[in-house]
Design a protein around this motif. Sequence first.
Motif, PDB file in Angstrom:
ATOM      1  N   ALA A 214      29.841  29.409  32.696  1.00 24.14           N
ATOM      2  CA  ALA A 214      31.081  29.201  31.949  1.00 24.14           C
ATOM      3  C   ALA A 214      32.195  30.059  32.538  1.00 24.14           C
ATOM      4  CB  ALA A 214      30.874  29.539  30.478  1.00 24.14           C
ATOM      5  N   ILE A 215      33.414  29.588  32.372  1.00 23.78           N
ATOM      6  CA  ILE A 215      34.598  30.324  32.793  1.00 23.78           C
ATOM      7  C   ILE A 215      35.418  30.640  31.556  1.00 23.78           C
ATOM      8  CG2 ILE A 215      36.713  30.298  34.169  1.00 23.78           C
ATOM      9  CD1 ILE A 215      34.200  30.346  35.863  1.00 23.78           C
ATOM     10  N   LEU A 216      35.678  31.922  31.331  1.00 22.01           N
ATOM     11  CA  LEU A 216      36.543  32.344  30.233  1.00 22.01           C
ATOM     12  C   LEU A 216      37.985  32.331  30.722  1.00 22.01           C
ATOM     13  CD1 LEU A 216      37.037  33.610  27.422  1.00 22.01           C
ATOM     14  CD2 LEU A 216      36.680  35.843  28.477  1.00 22.01           C
ATOM     15  N   VAL A 217      38.813  31.540  30.058  1.00 21.74           N
ATOM     16  CA  VAL A 217      40.227  31.439  30.427  1.00 21.74           C
ATOM     17  C   VAL A 217      41.022  32.417  29.576  1.00 21.74           C
ATOM     18  CG1 VAL A 217      42.218  29.923  30.662  1.00 21.74           C
ATOM     19  CG2 VAL A 217      39.908  29.010  31.016  1.00 21.74           C
ATOM     20  N   ALA A 218      41.604  33.422  30.220  1.00 22.46           N
ATOM     21  CA  ALA A 218      42.334  34.468  29.504  1.00 22.46           C
ATOM     22  C   ALA A 218      43.695  33.969  29.045  1.00 22.46           C
ATOM     23  CB  ALA A 218      42.498  35.697  30.392  1.00 22.46           C
ATOM     24  N   GLY A 221      45.989  32.749  31.653  1.00 23.90           N
ATOM     25  CA  GLY A 221      45.544  31.613  32.451  1.00 23.90           C
ATOM     26  C   GLY A 221      44.514  31.939  33.514  1.00 23.90           C
ATOM     27  N   THR A 222      44.233  33.215  33.740  1.00 26.30           N
ATOM     28  CA  THR A 222      43.230  33.578  34.743  1.00 26.30           C
ATOM     29  C   THR A 222      41.827  33.304  34.200  1.00 26.30           C
ATOM     30  OG1 THR A 222      43.190  35.866  33.937  1.00 26.30           O
ATOM     31  CG2 THR A 222      44.679  35.357  35.769  1.00 26.30           C
ATOM     32  N   GLY A 223      40.898  33.040  35.114  1.00 23.63           N
ATOM     33  CA  GLY A 223      39.536  32.707  34.718  1.00 23.63           C
ATOM     34  C   GLY A 223      38.539  33.759  35.162  1.00 23.63           C
ATOM     35  N   THR A 224      37.540  34.006  34.321  1.00 25.62           N
ATOM     36  CA  THR A 224      36.469  34.958  34.629  1.00 25.62           C
ATOM     37  C   THR A 224      35.128  34.303  34.336  1.00 25.62           C
ATOM     38  OG1 THR A 224      37.879  36.822  33.955  1.00 25.62           O
ATOM     39  CG2 THR A 224      35.510  37.235  34.113  1.00 25.62           C
ATOM     40  N   PRO A 225      34.198  34.292  35.296  1.00 27.06           N
ATOM     41  CA  PRO A 225      32.866  33.753  35.002  1.00 27.06           C
ATOM     42  C   PRO A 225      32.134  34.659  34.027  1.00 27.06           C
ATOM     43  CG  PRO A 225      32.915  34.722  37.197  1.00 27.06           C
ATOM     44  CD  PRO A 225      34.323  34.737  36.706  1.00 27.06           C
ATOM     45  N   ARG A 248      29.749  38.706  28.696  1.00 25.29           N
ATOM     46  CA  ARG A 248      29.926  39.693  29.753  1.00 25.29           C
ATOM     47  C   ARG A 248      30.464  39.035  31.010  1.00 25.29           C
ATOM     48  NH1 ARG A 248      24.252  42.242  30.956  1.00 25.29           N
ATOM     49  NH2 ARG A 248      24.480  42.616  28.723  1.00 25.29           N
ATOM     50  N   ASP A 249      31.240  39.817  31.744  1.00 22.25           N
ATOM     51  CA  ASP A 249      31.780  39.395  33.030  1.00 22.25           C
ATOM     52  C   ASP A 249      30.638  39.400  34.054  1.00 22.25           C
ATOM     53  OD1 ASP A 249      33.065  39.095  35.466  1.00 22.25           O
ATOM     54  OD2 ASP A 249      34.554  40.658  35.123  1.00 22.25           O
ATOM     55  N   VAL A 250      30.376  38.240  34.647  1.00 23.47           N
ATOM     56  CA  VAL A 250      29.275  38.148  35.618  1.00 23.47           C
ATOM     57  C   VAL A 250      29.815  37.864  37.019  1.00 23.47           C
ATOM     58  CG1 VAL A 250      27.547  37.471  33.912  1.00 23.47           C
ATOM     59  CG2 VAL A 250      28.905  35.703  35.050  1.00 23.47           C
ATOM     60  N   GLU A 252      30.502  39.906  39.548  1.00 23.36           N
ATOM     61  CA  GLU A 252      29.748  40.579  40.621  1.00 23.36           C
ATOM     62  C   GLU A 252      28.370  39.963  40.785  1.00 23.36           C
ATOM     63  OE1 GLU A 252      29.655  44.782  40.067  1.00 23.36           O
ATOM     64  OE2 GLU A 252      31.825  45.014  40.286  1.00 23.36           O
ATOM     65  N   ARG A 253      27.733  39.621  39.660  1.00 24.43           N
ATOM     66  CA  ARG A 253      26.406  39.007  39.750  1.00 24.43           C
ATOM     67  C   ARG A 253      26.484  37.641  40.434  1.00 24.43           C
ATOM     68  NH1 ARG A 253      23.726  37.140  34.432  1.00 24.43           N
ATOM     69  NH2 ARG A 253      24.351  35.080  35.179  1.00 24.43           N
ATOM     70  N   ARG A 254      27.500  36.854  40.080  1.00 25.08           N
ATOM     71  CA  ARG A 254      27.649  35.540  40.712  1.00 25.08           C
ATOM     72  C   ARG A 254      27.919  35.693  42.207  1.00 25.08           C
ATOM     73  NH1 ARG A 254      29.424  31.941  36.489  1.00 25.08           N
ATOM     74  NH2 ARG A 254      27.799  32.164  34.911  1.00 25.08           N
ATOM     75  N   GLN A 255      28.747  36.675  42.554  1.00 21.95           N
ATOM     76  CA  GLN A 255      29.026  36.900  43.971  1.00 21.95           C
ATOM     77  C   GLN A 255      27.760  37.301  44.719  1.00 21.95           C
ATOM     78  OE1 GLN A 255      32.133  39.843  43.719  1.00 21.95           O
ATOM     79  NE2 GLN A 255      33.775  38.320  43.599  1.00 21.95           N
ATOM     80  N   ALA A 256      26.942  38.151  44.079  1.00 18.05           N
ATOM     81  CA  ALA A 256      25.677  38.558  44.707  1.00 18.05           C
ATOM     82  C   ALA A 256      24.735  37.369  44.850  1.00 18.05           C
ATOM     83  CB  ALA A 256      25.017  39.653  43.879  1.00 18.05           C
TER      84      ALA A 256
END
Length: 418
Positions: A214-218, A221-225, A248-250, A252-256
């Motif tokens: 999921a993407i949280l839209v702040a 308008g910015t998005g955070t997985p 939780r913001d993932v 870094e985990r998604r990037q890894a």
Amino acid sequence: MTHAHIMVVEDENIVAKDINHRLKSLGYDVPAVASSGAEAIRKAAQTLPDLVLMDIRLKGDMDGVETADQMRRQFNIPVVYLTAYADNSTLQRAKVTEPFGYILKPFEERELYTCIEVALYKHHTECKLRESEQWLATTLRCIGDGVIATDMAGRVKFINRVAELLTGWTQQEALDKAITEIFHTLSEDRDDSCAILVAEAIREGHAIDFSNRAILVANDGTGTPIDYSAASIRGDRGQVVGAVVVFRDVTERRQAEEKLRYLSTHDILTGLYNRAYFEEEVLRLERGRHFPVSVIMSDVDGFKLINDTEGHAAGDTVLRDAAYVLKSAFRGEDVVTRFGGDEFAILLPGTDDEAVAEAMARLRHGMAAYNALHSSRPLTISLGSATAQTGPLADALKEADRRMYQEKALNRLRETGT
């Protein structure tokens, strides 16, 4: 509860002495007696009693109600009114100060003792509850997850600091707004997922995990997985009174994860696909019957000599340049692979003999263009191709490999002039 410290605030000296005597006979300590509001506040600051018995009519500018209100706000000291006044106006003013008791004069000693004990116990219980609430609030502020709590209608009642940062909404801005306005997510799996999740948590009465992509839209308008889940909040009788969403913001985990996926399918040096991915694609193309499929095998000529005479850094440069030339000659759907060492392989789905011949011509043209710019160290790549009309691809691979080594032998003969 004996030996508690009880302060007496009474403007009549004789009454004050009587109350003092009665308190001591009941086992209480009396650290101070005051006759005015100002004196009471000053002595309360000095002695910090466990409870104050407060008359309403006092000397000076402040009456007992105003004094009790200040004591509650400044020192959180419980107050029991001990007064002769019971009119409705006085009672309504006194209620606002949240007293722990209201005793009318004249009073019985047992009545006084009972009221004091209940007040002390109630205040002790409230202090413990307040302390627990402060621990909880501090914990929610300090944890690394975002937390948003709602009522049964999905209106926001609490949002912690992490949630403020991720959503772009402060608690003051978010209170009483619909959670879908504050916690707006885009999901690959379903639409309006947050509203569904909160409603499901309230309806089912248990935790609902929703760890999807999921993407949280702040608010900006910015998005955070994120990963997130919801659970129902129950009241003291076990009834559902709302829901809490934890996320939780993932990033870094998604990037890894993306990096690991990339490394599992790509060659680190050249950025091309690796042999493991190539072999998976061979199986996929065979299972899907994506024929005809062509294969090109290639090998960098003179690579060992470059490694031996110029070093491995020079050899790595040649391999990266060869990878660039190869990748530039093929389509996006073609699987350009570093097969091992200085050997490369290319899978070309949906490509017959004529198409692969055109691809080989593009590749040779790309090598010529490269060599025109790098005449000091020209790049020569031996090539061999074959096409599988119906499968299996293993036969085409062997034939392409054979033809590549055949061309490599011819190139070696040209170099030696024999």
